[in-house]
Design an enzyme around this catalytic site. Structure first.
Site, mmCIF file in Angstrom:
data_model
loop_
_atom_site.group_PDB
_atom_site.id
_atom_site.type_symbol
_atom_site.label_atom_id
_atom_site.label_comp_id
_atom_site.label_asym_id
_atom_site.label_seq_id
_atom_site.Cartn_x
_atom_site.Cartn_y
_atom_site.Cartn_z
ATOM 1 N N HIS A 2 -5.534 -50.810 6.834
ATOM 2 C CA HIS A 2 -5.412 -49.432 7.310
ATOM 3 C C HIS A 2 -5.717 -49.385 8.794
ATOM 4 O O HIS A 2 -6.447 -50.222 9.319
ATOM 5 C CB HIS A 2 -6.365 -48.513 6.530
ATOM 6 C CG HIS A 2 -7.758 -49.040 6.463
ATOM 7 N ND1 HIS A 2 -8.152 -50.005 5.573
ATOM 8 C CD2 HIS A 2 -8.845 -48.752 7.221
ATOM 9 C CE1 HIS A 2 -9.430 -50.287 5.757
ATOM 10 N NE2 HIS A 2 -9.870 -49.555 6.755
ATOM 11 N N HIS A 7 -7.117 -46.978 11.823
ATOM 12 C CA HIS A 7 -7.879 -45.778 12.167
ATOM 13 C C HIS A 7 -7.280 -45.168 13.434
ATOM 14 O O HIS A 7 -7.089 -45.878 14.424
ATOM 15 C CB HIS A 7 -9.335 -46.129 12.492
ATOM 16 C CG HIS A 7 -10.112 -46.738 11.367
ATOM 17 N ND1 HIS A 7 -11.020 -46.021 10.624
ATOM 18 C CD2 HIS A 7 -10.151 -48.003 10.863
ATOM 19 C CE1 HIS A 7 -11.592 -46.818 9.714
ATOM 20 N NE2 HIS A 7 -11.072 -48.025 9.850
HETATM 21 P P1 5GP Z 1 -12.910 -49.890 7.177
HETATM 22 O O1 5GP Z 1 -14.400 -49.927 7.366
HETATM 23 O O2 5GP Z 1 -12.476 -50.702 5.978
HETATM 24 O O3 5GP Z 1 -12.140 -50.224 8.422
HETATM 25 O O4 5GP Z 1 -12.561 -48.380 6.900
HETATM 26 C C1 5GP Z 1 -12.575 -47.800 5.652
HETATM 27 C C2 5GP Z 1 -12.621 -46.315 5.892
HETATM 28 O O5 5GP Z 1 -12.273 -45.662 4.685
HETATM 29 C C3 5GP Z 1 -13.992 -45.807 6.305
HETATM 30 O O6 5GP Z 1 -13.918 -45.236 7.595
HETATM 31 C C4 5GP Z 1 -14.362 -44.801 5.217
HETATM 32 O O7 5GP Z 1 -15.009 -43.659 5.709
HETATM 33 C C5 5GP Z 1 -13.016 -44.468 4.599
HETATM 34 N N1 5GP Z 1 -13.097 -44.127 3.189
HETATM 35 C C6 5GP Z 1 -13.773 -44.796 2.223
HETATM 36 N N2 5GP Z 1 -13.594 -44.209 1.032
HETATM 37 C C7 5GP Z 1 -12.778 -43.134 1.234
HETATM 38 C C8 5GP Z 1 -12.249 -42.141 0.377
HETATM 39 O O8 5GP Z 1 -12.470 -42.120 -0.831
HETATM 40 N N3 5GP Z 1 -11.456 -41.189 0.935
HETATM 41 C C9 5GP Z 1 -11.194 -41.183 2.290
HETATM 42 N N4 5GP Z 1 -10.409 -40.211 2.747
HETATM 43 N N5 5GP Z 1 -11.670 -42.116 3.135
HETATM 44 C C10 5GP Z 1 -12.462 -43.079 2.610
#
Ligand code: 5GP
Ligand code: ZN
Length: 139
Positions: free
Chosen positions: A101, A103
């Protein structure tokens, strides 16, 4: 090509609710539940890929086409003066959801967010050596 235990596959499928901001044939975008700032959006490929290295160039181009659509709208709505496109690969880099994903985070000049603390190379040679090593590994 989705995984039944993957949080983001389940969000894309609609099994888990999300605050959708954009969708097309290839990508789905929704608000991050714990935003750096309000408007922080996650753009995900509809196909399940663990990280960016699993995606081909065509797939990543769909993501960046979506960035170029979503970011101006997000900036307009939030009053942001800039934005980040950030993408974490693997646990060591802070990846917590293993469906790749991107951001998209709105920024203002005085918002206080810091992404990294700059360091330096021991000397110019070390920097040139590092660049050479990386060039040699690129396939
Ligand atoms: P990563 O740390 O893997 O780059 O980002 C994962 C992101 O997913 C985090 O910023 C976290 O806040 C978001 N996230 C985790 N669980 C959920 C969810 O159930 N719904 C939404 N909308 N975002 C989520
Ligand atoms: Zn997935």
């Amino acid at each position: 090509m989705q995984e039944k235990d993957c949080l983001f596959c389940r969000i894309i499928n609609g099994d888990i609710p999300s605050s959708k901001v954009y969708e097309d044939e290839f990508v789905y975008a929704f608000l991050d539940i714990a935003p750096g700032f309000p408007g922080h959006t996650l753009i995900v490929p509809k196909k399940h890929y663990k990280n960016i290295l699993d995606m081909d160039a065509k797939e990543t181009s769909h993501i960046f086409a979506a960035v170029q659509k979503i970011a101006p709208a997000m900036m307009k709505v939030t009053g942001a003066e800039g934005f980040h496109v950030l993408q974490n690969n693997n646990e060591a880099a802070g990846q917590t959801v293993f469906h790749t994903h991107f951001h998209v985070i709105p920024r203002k000049a005085d918002d206080g967010m810091t992404l990294w603390t700059p360091t330096s190379y021991e000397n110019k040679e070390k920097m040139l050596e590092m660049a050479q090593k990386i060039r040699n590994e690129i396939q």
